[in-house]
Write a protein that holds these residues in place. Structure first.
Motif, PDB file in Angstrom:
ATOM      1  N   HIS A  93       3.155   9.180  -5.786  1.00  0.00           N
ATOM      2  CA  HIS A  93       3.619  10.533  -5.453  1.00  0.00           C
ATOM      3  C   HIS A  93       4.834  10.924  -6.298  1.00  0.00           C
ATOM      4  O   HIS A  93       4.915  12.059  -6.779  1.00  0.00           O
ATOM      5  CB  HIS A  93       3.955  10.640  -3.964  1.00  0.00           C
ATOM      6  CG  HIS A  93       2.758  10.545  -3.073  1.00  0.00           C
ATOM      7  ND1 HIS A  93       1.635  11.325  -3.232  1.00  0.00           N
ATOM      8  CD2 HIS A  93       2.505   9.746  -2.009  1.00  0.00           C
ATOM      9  CE1 HIS A  93       0.745  11.018  -2.302  1.00  0.00           C
ATOM     10  NE2 HIS A  93       1.250  10.051  -1.547  1.00  0.00           N
ATOM     11  N   VAL A  94       5.757  10.007  -6.491  1.00  0.00           N
ATOM     12  CA  VAL A  94       6.953  10.306  -7.293  1.00  0.00           C
ATOM     13  C   VAL A  94       6.563  10.587  -8.740  1.00  0.00           C
ATOM     14  O   VAL A  94       7.068  11.535  -9.358  1.00  0.00           O
ATOM     15  CB  VAL A  94       7.984   9.155  -7.187  1.00  0.00           C
ATOM     16  CG1 VAL A  94       9.093   9.320  -8.215  1.00  0.00           C
ATOM     17  CG2 VAL A  94       8.562   9.080  -5.775  1.00  0.00           C
ATOM     18  N   VAL A  95       5.660   9.793  -9.305  1.00  0.00           N
ATOM     19  CA  VAL A  95       5.191  10.031 -10.671  1.00  0.00           C
ATOM     20  C   VAL A  95       4.519  11.401 -10.753  1.00  0.00           C
ATOM     21  O   VAL A  95       4.751  12.167 -11.698  1.00  0.00           O
ATOM     22  CB  VAL A  95       4.230   8.905 -11.136  1.00  0.00           C
ATOM     23  CG1 VAL A  95       3.491   9.286 -12.408  1.00  0.00           C
ATOM     24  CG2 VAL A  95       4.998   7.609 -11.315  1.00  0.00           C
ATOM     25  N   GLU A  96       3.703  11.726  -9.764  1.00  0.00           N
ATOM     26  CA  GLU A  96       3.017  13.023  -9.736  1.00  0.00           C
ATOM     27  C   GLU A  96       4.025  14.179  -9.684  1.00  0.00           C
ATOM     28  O   GLU A  96       3.854  15.191 -10.358  1.00  0.00           O
ATOM     29  CB  GLU A  96       2.069  13.063  -8.517  1.00  0.00           C
ATOM     30  CG  GLU A  96       1.323  14.341  -8.351  1.00  0.00           C
ATOM     31  CD  GLU A  96       0.145  14.489  -9.306  1.00  0.00           C
ATOM     32  OE1 GLU A  96      -0.439  15.590  -9.313  1.00  0.00           O
ATOM     33  OE2 GLU A  96      -0.193  13.545 -10.036  1.00  0.00           O
ATOM     34  N   ILE A  97       5.082  14.010  -8.901  1.00  0.00           N
ATOM     35  CA  ILE A  97       6.123  15.043  -8.826  1.00  0.00           C
ATOM     36  C   ILE A  97       6.806  15.184 -10.185  1.00  0.00           C
ATOM     37  O   ILE A  97       6.997  16.303 -10.687  1.00  0.00           O
ATOM     38  CB  ILE A  97       7.153  14.705  -7.730  1.00  0.00           C
ATOM     39  CG1 ILE A  97       6.496  14.807  -6.344  1.00  0.00           C
ATOM     40  CG2 ILE A  97       8.366  15.625  -7.820  1.00  0.00           C
ATOM     41  CD1 ILE A  97       7.322  14.172  -5.227  1.00  0.00           C
ATOM     42  N   ALA A  98       7.158  14.061 -10.799  1.00  0.00           N
ATOM     43  CA  ALA A  98       7.867  14.089 -12.080  1.00  0.00           C
ATOM     44  C   ALA A  98       7.009  14.656 -13.205  1.00  0.00           C
ATOM     45  O   ALA A  98       7.488  15.430 -14.042  1.00  0.00           O
ATOM     46  CB  ALA A  98       8.339  12.684 -12.447  1.00  0.00           C
ATOM     47  N   PHE A 144       0.815  -1.214   0.000  1.00  0.00           N
ATOM     48  CA  PHE A 144       0.000   0.000   0.000  1.00  0.00           C
ATOM     49  C   PHE A 144       0.850   1.266   0.000  1.00  0.00           C
ATOM     50  O   PHE A 144       0.681   2.136  -0.860  1.00  0.00           O
ATOM     51  CB  PHE A 144      -0.946  -0.010   1.204  1.00  0.00           C
ATOM     52  CG  PHE A 144      -1.864   1.171   1.252  1.00  0.00           C
ATOM     53  CD1 PHE A 144      -2.876   1.318   0.323  1.00  0.00           C
ATOM     54  CD2 PHE A 144      -1.713   2.151   2.211  1.00  0.00           C
ATOM     55  CE1 PHE A 144      -3.739   2.413   0.347  1.00  0.00           C
ATOM     56  CE2 PHE A 144      -2.565   3.249   2.256  1.00  0.00           C
ATOM     57  CZ  PHE A 144      -3.567   3.383   1.326  1.00  0.00           C
ATOM     58  N   LEU A 145       1.762   1.379   0.952  1.00  0.00           N
ATOM     59  CA  LEU A 145       2.578   2.600   1.025  1.00  0.00           C
ATOM     60  C   LEU A 145       3.596   2.671  -0.115  1.00  0.00           C
ATOM     61  O   LEU A 145       3.905   3.761  -0.604  1.00  0.00           O
ATOM     62  CB  LEU A 145       3.282   2.703   2.376  1.00  0.00           C
ATOM     63  CG  LEU A 145       2.374   2.870   3.597  1.00  0.00           C
ATOM     64  CD1 LEU A 145       3.210   3.062   4.854  1.00  0.00           C
ATOM     65  CD2 LEU A 145       1.384   3.999   3.420  1.00  0.00           C
ATOM     66  N   GLY A 146       4.106   1.516  -0.550  1.00  0.00           N
ATOM     67  CA  GLY A 146       5.015   1.520  -1.697  1.00  0.00           C
ATOM     68  C   GLY A 146       4.312   2.020  -2.951  1.00  0.00           C
ATOM     69  O   GLY A 146       4.859   2.812  -3.724  1.00  0.00           O
ATOM     70  N   GLY A 147       3.066   1.579  -3.139  1.00  0.00           N
ATOM     71  CA  GLY A 147       2.277   2.068  -4.276  1.00  0.00           C
ATOM     72  C   GLY A 147       1.974   3.550  -4.158  1.00  0.00           C
ATOM     73  O   GLY A 147       2.016   4.287  -5.150  1.00  0.00           O
ATOM     74  N   ALA A 148       1.686   3.996  -2.934  1.00  0.00           N
ATOM     75  CA  ALA A 148       1.437   5.423  -2.715  1.00  0.00           C
ATOM     76  C   ALA A 148       2.688   6.233  -3.017  1.00  0.00           C
ATOM     77  O   ALA A 148       2.616   7.288  -3.661  1.00  0.00           O
ATOM     78  CB  ALA A 148       0.971   5.667  -1.278  1.00  0.00           C
ATOM     79  N   ALA A 149       3.839   5.743  -2.562  1.00  0.00           N
ATOM     80  CA  ALA A 149       5.104   6.458  -2.814  1.00  0.00           C
ATOM     81  C   ALA A 149       5.362   6.561  -4.320  1.00  0.00           C
ATOM     82  O   ALA A 149       5.745   7.631  -4.819  1.00  0.00           O
ATOM     83  CB  ALA A 149       6.264   5.751  -2.122  1.00  0.00           C
ATOM     84  N   ALA A 150       5.152   5.473  -5.037  1.00  0.00           N
ATOM     85  CA  ALA A 150       5.368   5.493  -6.489  1.00  0.00           C
ATOM     86  C   ALA A 150       4.431   6.499  -7.152  1.00  0.00           C
ATOM     87  O   ALA A 150       4.849   7.259  -8.046  1.00  0.00           O
ATOM     88  CB  ALA A 150       5.148   4.099  -7.071  1.00  0.00           C
TER      89      ALA A 150
END
Length: 165
Positions: A120-125, A112-118
């Protein structure tokens, strides 16, 4: 709040672990510190942050979405429900020190948190979204929490087998 809750949760982990290590009896088994960290990471970053996130996404969806830099969505109720389950499981894992149960919570947390982190990173990029709920301390805890749980479980695997947990 989105900025401070993850920081305060990890401060509580460090403070309570240090207090637990400072108390007698001595000598302690080598895995004692790892077990304390597991307890308090499950209680605070997994349990209480999960319950906090559930409350935010279910009860205050507009405020939660704004903190992330996103529009409000009906999917927040689903995210909130997932956070609720994770939060309850984290609290149980803190007080029910079964290695197998803690492993199950760690795997769920990693997914769950790993998917959330990914996400967020895609959203930042892709969009440059640096909102506190997207690129702030929550992003770091989305990576750090499952990673620490899995490392600590690997360190305590032998002791759990010896104890029959």
């Amino acid at each position: 709040m989105v900025f401070w809750v993850p920081i305060l949760c990890y401060a509580a982990v460090l403070l309570l672990t240090a207090a637990g290590l400072a108390r007698p009896p001595s000598p302690r088994p080598p895995w004692h510190g790892a077990n304390l960290l597991l307890r308090y990471i499950n209680l605070f970053p997994v349990g209480l942050m999960g319950l906090w996130a559930a409350l935010g996404h279910i009860v205050f969806p507009a405020r939660s979405a704004a903190a992330i830099g996103w529009a409000t969505s009906p999917f927040q109720t689903e995210v909130g429900a997932a956070n609720l389950g994770l939060g309850v499981a984290g609290v149980i894992a803190a007080f029910y020190p079964s290695w197998g149960f803690r492993l199950a919570v760690a795997v769920m947390t990693a997914g769950f948190l790993g998917g959330a982190a990914a996400t967020h990173v895609v959203e930042i990029a892709e969009t440059g979204n640096l909102a506190a709920g997207n690129a702030g301390p929550i992003l770091y805890t989305d990576v750090l929490t499952p990673l620490l749980l899995l490392i600590l479980l690997a360190l305590t695997c032998r002791s759990a087998r010896r104890a029959g947990a």
